[in-house]
Write an enzyme that holds these catalytic residues in place. Structure first.
Site, mmCIF file in Angstrom:
data_model
loop_
_atom_site.group_PDB
_atom_site.id
_atom_site.type_symbol
_atom_site.label_atom_id
_atom_site.label_comp_id
_atom_site.label_asym_id
_atom_site.label_seq_id
_atom_site.Cartn_x
_atom_site.Cartn_y
_atom_site.Cartn_z
ATOM 1 N N THR A 1 52.618 58.809 36.541
ATOM 2 C CA THR A 1 53.118 57.724 36.654
ATOM 3 C C THR A 1 52.050 56.831 36.766
ATOM 4 O O THR A 1 50.686 56.810 37.182
ATOM 5 C CB THR A 1 54.332 56.856 37.573
ATOM 6 O OG1 THR A 1 55.212 57.712 37.033
ATOM 7 C CG2 THR A 1 54.414 55.460 37.774
ATOM 8 N N GLY B 1 64.659 55.135 37.667
ATOM 9 C CA GLY B 1 63.700 54.796 39.329
ATOM 10 C C GLY B 1 62.984 53.501 39.394
ATOM 11 O O GLY B 1 64.221 53.065 38.874
ATOM 12 N N ASP B 2 62.308 53.740 40.432
ATOM 13 C CA ASP B 2 62.080 52.546 40.967
ATOM 14 C C ASP B 2 61.022 51.878 40.016
ATOM 15 O O ASP B 2 61.235 50.596 40.228
ATOM 16 C CB ASP B 2 60.891 52.856 42.187
ATOM 17 C CG ASP B 2 59.790 53.838 41.937
ATOM 18 O OD1 ASP B 2 60.206 54.576 41.490
ATOM 19 O OD2 ASP B 2 58.191 53.456 42.756
ATOM 20 N N THR C 1 54.117 54.313 42.639
ATOM 21 C CA THR C 1 53.955 55.758 42.069
ATOM 22 C C THR C 1 54.739 57.017 43.216
ATOM 23 O O THR C 1 54.157 56.693 44.448
ATOM 24 C CB THR C 1 53.502 56.166 41.854
ATOM 25 O OG1 THR C 1 53.424 58.005 41.757
ATOM 26 C CG2 THR C 1 51.588 56.163 42.620
ATOM 27 N N GLY D 1 61.220 58.419 42.944
ATOM 28 C CA GLY D 1 61.425 56.943 42.700
ATOM 29 C C GLY D 1 62.939 56.738 43.789
ATOM 30 O O GLY D 1 63.220 55.405 43.639
HETATM 31 N N1 ASP Z 1 58.432 56.833 40.365
HETATM 32 C C1 ASP Z 1 58.020 57.562 39.317
HETATM 33 C C2 ASP Z 1 59.978 57.775 39.412
HETATM 34 O O1 ASP Z 1 60.698 58.104 40.457
HETATM 35 C C3 ASP Z 1 58.101 58.799 39.419
HETATM 36 C C4 ASP Z 1 56.307 58.728 39.403
HETATM 37 O O2 ASP Z 1 55.373 57.592 40.186
HETATM 38 O O3 ASP Z 1 56.043 59.302 39.294
HETATM 39 O O4 ASP Z 1 60.469 57.078 37.712
#
Ligand code: ASP
Length: 320
Positions: A186, A216-217, A237, A240
């Site tokens: 991400t 996700g977040d 990141t 999430g």
């Molecule tokens: N935070 C991201 C999600 O959960 C994934 C990531 O940060 O790699 O969609």
């Protein structure tokens, strides 16, 4: 005598997770470092010219979305249905304006669309077909799924499907059949401009083997992204679901606002504390109103770079 320089700075990340030197070739590491440097420089160039923090974070994130080395835009991870579904968000600390998109499949640069949602819609978050309809009405091109698809992501999905779970793009599958020697993540950026404005942006393909429609977040203001002038800009990141449950970026900003915690203390308290306690692997980048950058992670690495208030460029991968 030199005129007094108004401090400005920028920091970016390209994802956190189990990033280990033994899983990385020298060529891949060099390519990733080059992309990180290009991205942070693209944002910094805008700040140098007196541009806005919000434009700087978009410029930096776009460079990372266009690279196959990160889990955002091109190179996004695949859902269980073997498709790409991307999320992105942006927040302008000047006025607490924000824009976000979730589950878009045919938009080359989701961060640009999130910015347009902020600027040109009456909403903060648009989802799926509605987000794409908005994009096409504004003249965006329809980008085929093939553009985002990489063999590496397909192999990664197959390996994770076999194990029946979901995984961060940088998860460690060395004990299983994780075939992805390329570490991707991400992406996000935080910036402070010469007018003292803070902004943050985050963009992602999510997590490998996620259910169709999972969000996700990253597109959620206060979880994956937050910016508030006079206080802090943050982009997260990691897993999430945990970042959502702990409202990570809102919590860090609140600690700084109400407890007067320093950016590094607030970030570490949340990332090493409550987030870790619920199994939330990942990290966050923070930039305060004076231009102090902090990278916090509870994982073995986070792709990251910054150009600080002295103009010093740093690019790093592993935890210290
Ligand atoms: N935070 C991201 C999600 O959960 C994934 C990531 O940060 O790699 O969609």
């Amino acid at each position: 005598m030199q005129p007094t320089q108004i401090p400005f700075a920028i920091a970016i990340h390209g994802g956190a997770g189990t990033i280990l030197p033994e899983h990385m070739s020298a060529e891949l590491q060099a390519a990733i470092e080059q992309d990180l440097a290009n991205a942070v420089k693209a944002g910094h160039a805008i700040l140098t010219q007196g541009g806005l923090a919000v434009d700087a974070v978009v410029a930096a994130v776009k460079v990372l979305e266009d690279s196959p080395h990160f889990n955002a835009g091109k190179g996004s991870v695949l859902t269980h249905k073997e498709m790409v579904e991307m999320d992105a968000s942006i927040m302008d600390g000047r006025n607490s304006e924000a824009g976000a998109v979730a589950c878009v499949r045919h938009i080359k640069n989701p961060i640009t669309l999130a910015y347009d949602v902020m600027l040109h819609s009456q909403h903060v978050l648009l989802f799926g077909e509605g987000a794409e309809e908005f994009a096409f009405s504004r003249g965006y091109d329809f980008t085929e799924q093939d553009y985002f698809f990489t063999d590496r992501r397909y192999d990664q999905l197959m390996a994770i499907k076999e194990q029946g779970g979901v995984a961060l793009s940088e998860a460690n599958y060395s004990q299983g059949s994780y075939p992805d020697d390329g570490k991707h993540g991400t992406v996000g950026a935080v910036a402070l401009d010469q007018l003292g404005n803070l902004a943050a942006a985050t963009s992602t393909g999510g997590i490998t083997n996620k259910r169709y429609g999972r969000v996700g977040d990253s597109p959620i203001i206060g979880a994956g992204t937050f910016a508030e002038n006079g206080n802090v800009a943050l982009s997260a990141t990691g897993v999430g679901e945990c970042f959502l449950r702990k409202a990570v970026t809102a919590d860090i900003a609140a600690r700084m606002r109400y407890l007067q915690e320093d950016v590094s203390v607030a970030c570490e308290n949340v990332i090493q504390g409550e987030l870790k306690q619920i199994g939330g692997e990942g990290g966050v980048i923070g930039l305060d109103a004076q231009g102090k950058v902090h990278f916090a992670m509870n994982s073995t690495g986070m792709y990251r770079a910054s150009i600080d208030t002295n103009g010093l460029l740093q690019v790093k991968i592993y935890a210290e």
